[in-house]
Design an enzyme around this catalytic site. Structure first.
Site, PDB file in Angstrom:
ATOM      1  N   HIS A 162      25.405  34.138  -8.763  1.00 50.86           N
ATOM      2  CA  HIS A 162      25.503  35.193  -7.742  1.00 50.86           C
ATOM      3  C   HIS A 162      26.200  36.464  -8.237  1.00 50.86           C
ATOM      4  CE1 HIS A 162      26.380  37.120  -3.856  1.00 50.86           C
ATOM      5  NE2 HIS A 162      27.541  37.387  -4.411  1.00 50.86           N
ATOM      6  N   GLU A 172      27.183  47.199  20.224  1.00 51.25           N
ATOM      7  CA  GLU A 172      27.852  48.394  19.705  1.00 51.25           C
ATOM      8  C   GLU A 172      27.665  48.563  18.184  1.00 51.25           C
ATOM      9  OE1 GLU A 172      29.371  45.988  21.445  1.00 51.25           O
ATOM     10  OE2 GLU A 172      29.754  46.920  23.392  1.00 51.25           O
TER      11      GLU A 172
HETATM   12  C1  TPP Z   1      30.177  42.106   5.573  1.00 50.64           C
HETATM   13  C2  TPP Z   1      30.316  41.513   4.218  1.00 50.64           C
HETATM   14  N1  TPP Z   1      31.050  40.402   4.056  1.00 50.64           N
HETATM   15  C3  TPP Z   1      31.219  39.868   2.832  1.00 50.64           C
HETATM   16  C4  TPP Z   1      30.649  40.444   1.740  1.00 50.64           C
HETATM   17  C5  TPP Z   1      30.900  39.868   0.354  1.00 50.64           C
HETATM   18  N2  TPP Z   1      29.653  39.230  -0.133  1.00 50.64           N
HETATM   19  C6  TPP Z   1      28.836  39.847  -0.976  1.00 50.64           C
HETATM   20  S1  TPP Z   1      27.482  38.951  -1.341  1.00 50.64           S
HETATM   21  C7  TPP Z   1      27.996  37.678  -0.378  1.00 50.64           C
HETATM   22  C8  TPP Z   1      27.156  36.444  -0.227  1.00 50.64           C
HETATM   23  C9  TPP Z   1      25.805  36.760   0.224  1.00 50.64           C
HETATM   24  O1  TPP Z   1      24.970  35.677   0.136  1.00 50.64           O
HETATM   25  P1  TPP Z   1      23.414  35.921  -0.008  1.00 50.64           P
HETATM   26  O2  TPP Z   1      22.975  36.958   0.915  1.00 50.64           O
HETATM   27  O3  TPP Z   1      22.754  34.594   0.101  1.00 50.64           O
HETATM   28  O4  TPP Z   1      23.273  36.529  -1.449  1.00 50.64           O
HETATM   29  P2  TPP Z   1      22.897  35.767  -2.788  1.00 50.64           P
HETATM   30  O5  TPP Z   1      23.974  34.758  -3.046  1.00 50.64           O
HETATM   31  O6  TPP Z   1      21.591  35.149  -2.557  1.00 50.64           O
HETATM   32  O7  TPP Z   1      22.908  36.852  -3.811  1.00 50.64           O
HETATM   33  C10 TPP Z   1      29.207  37.988   0.223  1.00 50.64           C
HETATM   34  C11 TPP Z   1      29.937  37.064   1.126  1.00 50.64           C
HETATM   35  C12 TPP Z   1      29.898  41.618   1.948  1.00 50.64           C
HETATM   36  N3  TPP Z   1      29.333  42.281   0.948  1.00 50.64           N
HETATM   37  N4  TPP Z   1      29.724  42.102   3.190  1.00 50.64           N
END
Ligand code: TPP
Length: 665
Positions: free
Chosen positions: A265, A416
């Site tokens: 990731h 909102e």
């Molecule tokens: C509102 C918000 N919360 C937390 C994050 C931190 N964050 C970035 S990517 C991610 C996980 C996302 O998972 P997924 O959409 O499945 O992405 P993938 O692992 O497939 O790249 C998180 C928690 C963020 N960017 N935005």
């Protein structure tokens, strides 16, 4: 899938995205390679077969819009921009995540040609895309004429598990379904992985059924690594009468030893894993090396130029058939205001000073909107189910619906956050000036979208009514206390708290003329007394803070509903032989950028000051500078009639006058 301009296998086109992503993340030693590697085939399907754009002109008005809602996959978007021929060079790719490069950590629309919006806070991208699709629908309804569809484009979104877990995706997608936004096509990167690991432990929704329940067209179980299958799904989506979600099964970190793990990731693959991935995927090139035939296959310039030219030909015909509409369309898309707007506002404001009643500023705002609605058809209003309280609907408002797409007013429902993010999408799209309301206390629900408006410097206008304990009996859950201060600390956000109809009109004018960021108008529920003003004083409102009444011994600084109280206090002080200067400070953000000489005339450096505002006191300490005191709110308020609350929290002219006397003695 027939490739438009190449006989190379799709997989090699996708590998170009994968390896640019791997190499850029390796070089920056930070970033997210897994999602770009997983979504690369989806990108091939979209950009090879469907996406209408002109890399030589990222501002072409009728281009398709693309939003990367899972913004951490930014390298996918940069790779596509580079490969299709935007002004994003291989050196820019090499500068991924470096100081003011065109390739920042997450997509930023003000840094990179071809990036439509700023994403990264998960979930907001899909809501922004809903806003873009809405803007397209409204403009198409307002401007297209028989056989002349000058507004006719799609909004595509890539989004991941994270976006779908975020609550805002529900708010926005529910509304998109109700509105039947058929030109919105979302592709879901269904890889089953987020940062903490396999998502089935915390995300077990049936996403397809969820979106079907929103009345979306859902195309489920598409192999996200089969570009031809994804392309067919997109073709199908274009025929739908509703928004479409294409669920693409993918593998995060596709081709690498870290495939299907959270390890792919958000950290570099490293040199060795790159080597293993290259062997597995048959990629025989050095870091950042793309062979000419792959560049040629991706190049979108010739096709883009042709597409734009066709549109220009159409627009030329439109211009001769409908010259006025064509001029209005261009004016609005370029964000210009009609000629004489400022003069008209000047006359309107002069008239308000002479004739306006002592109304609540939320009511004053409605009066201003009645005036603006006719002059600025680009204003698109709304409220999060508080229309009657926010006074956001004016006499030229028409409610938008699937059946009335030419409408200019949204009942957003109780949403909102999505409302605010959608306004960002509308502003990103252009052609409209979005404004919408809720209670100021619920700006917290909207806040991260407001922050994105500010970061992108978008002209979005937040109408936040019920701006203090002055709302009374609804109690502390509804009484904003810290919100004025917290919004004032947001860079690029102009916070206005007008004290009467005249200041409210100035606030609207400046917000509309402000091309550098969003504005929040904090408006009262209760009626407020309009002070007398000279023409010079009216002109000084535009400086954010000005002298309403001169005095020598002490300066009383107030905002909004407390300006009236400051005037009463000054009168009481006069009875005690103390001469108070009263300053109205409707917009501290603008006041603080005035020159020092002006500021010294408004708040003399050598005189004590008292700030009166029914909000948190922290931010005013600098103004008081240990030479005075603040009458404000340091707790949460209570449920009672407004008069009782004001009195009990110390907002009382006799009390403040006595405090001033004690202070001066
Ligand atoms: C509102 C918000 N919360 C937390 C994050 C931190 N964050 C970035 S990517 C991610 C996980 C996302 O998972 P997924 O959409 O499945 O992405 P993938 O692992 O497939 O790249 C998180 C928690 C963020 N960017 N935005």
């Amino acid at each position: 899938m027939p490739l438009s301009n190449s006989q190379l296998p799709n997989s090699q086109l996708a590998n170009a995205i994968r390896f640019l992503s791997i190499d850029a993340v390796n070089r920056a030693n930070s970033g997210h390679p897994g999602a770009p590697m997983g979504m690369a085939d989806m990108a091939v399907a979209l950009w090879q077969n469907h996406f209408r754009h002109n890399p030589a002109n990222p501002d072409w008005l009728n281009r398709d819009r693309f939003v990367l809602s899972n913004g951490h996959a930014s390298m996918l978007q940069y790779a596509v921009l580079h490969l299709t021929g935007y002004d994003v060079s291989i050196d820019d790719i090499k500068a991924f995540r470096q100081w003011h490069s065109k390739t920042p950590g997450h997509p930023e629309n003000y840094e990179t040609p071809g990036i439509e919006t700023t994403t990264g806070p998960l979930g907001q991208g899909i809501a922004i895309a809903v806003g873009m699709a809405l803007a397209e629908k409204i403009l198409a309804a307002q401007f297209n004429r028989d056989g002349m569809a000058i507004v006719d484009h799609y909004t595509y979104v890539f989004l991941g598990d994270g976006c779908l877990m975020e609550g805002i995706s529900h708010e926005a997608c529910s509304l998109a379904g109700t509105y039947k936004l058929n030109k919105l096509i979302a592709l879901y990167d269904d890889n089953g992985i987020s940062i903490d690991g396999k998502v089935d432990g915390w995300f077990s929704d049936d996403t397809a059924k969820r979106f079907a329940a929103y009345q979306w067209n859902v195309i489920d179980n598409v192999d996200g690594h089969d570009a031809a299958a994804v392309s067919d799904a997109i073709a199908q989506a274009k025929q739908a009468d509703r928004p479409t979600l294409i669920c693409c099964k993918t593998h995060i970190g596709y081709g690498s030893p870290k495939v299907d793990t959270a390890g792919a990731h958000g950290s570099p693959l490293g040199k060795d894993n790159r080597q293993l991935t290259a062997e597995k995927l048959g990629w025989d090139y050095q870091p950042f090396e793309i062979p000419d035939d792959i560049y040629a296959a991706w190049d979108g310039k010739a096709k883009g130029e042709q597409a734009e030219q066709q549109w220009h030909d159409l627009f030329t015909q439109y211009e001769s058939a409908y010259p006025e509409l064509a001029a209005a369309f261009l004016r609005r898309m370029n964000g210009y205001l009609p000629e004489h707007f400022a003069d008209q506002m000047h006359d309107f404001i002069t008239d308000l000073q002479a004739n306006a009643d002592n109304v609540a500023t939320r009511k004053a705002s409605e009066i201003v909107l009645d005036f603006l609605g006719e002059k600025l058809p680009e204003m698109i209003g709304g409220s999060a189910d508080l229309t009657g309280s926010n006074n956001t609907k004016h006499k030229h408002s028409q409610v938008f619906s699937a059946d009335n797409p030419a409408g200019n007013y949204f009942s957003y429902g109780v949403r909102e956050f999505a409302m605010s993010a959608m306004m960002n999408g509308m502003a990103n799209h252009g052609g409209v000036i979005p404004y919408a309301g809720t209670f100021l206390v619920f700006s917290d629900y909207a806040r991260n979208a407001m922050r994105l408006s500010a970061l992108m410097r978008e002209r979005v206008i937040y109408v936040m009514t019920h701006d203090s304990i002055g709302l009374g009996e609804d109690g502390p859950t509804h009484q904003p206390v810290e919100h004025l201060a917290s919004l004032r600390v947001m860079p690029n956000m102009a916070v206005w708290r007008p004290c009467d109809a005249v200041e409210t009109a100035v606030a609207w004018q400046v917000a509309i003329e402000n091309h550098n960021g969003p504005s929040t108008l904090a408006l009262s529920r209760q009626n407020l007394v309009k002070p007398a003003r000279t023409e010079a004083q009216i002109a000084a409102i535009y400086k954010g803070g000005y002298v309403l009444q001169s005095g020598n011994d002490i300066t009383l600084i107030a905002t909004g509903s407390e300006v009236e109280l400051a005037m009463q206090t000054a009168a009481k002080l006069a009875d005690k032989g103390i001469s108070a200067q009263v300053v109205s400070m409707p917009c501290y953000d603008i006041y603080r950028i005035q020159d020092k000489a002006y500021q010294a005339g408004v708040i003399p450096n050598d005189k004590p000051r008292v700030v009166i505002e029914a909000g948190a006191t922290l931010m005013w300490e600098g103004i008081v500078a240990n030479n005075g005191f603040i009458v404000g709110m340091d707790g949460f308020g209570a449920s009672a009639p407004a008069d009782t609350l004001f009195k009990n929290y110390g907002f009382d002219a006799d009390l403040i006058a006595a405090q001033v006397k004690t202070f001066l003695d």
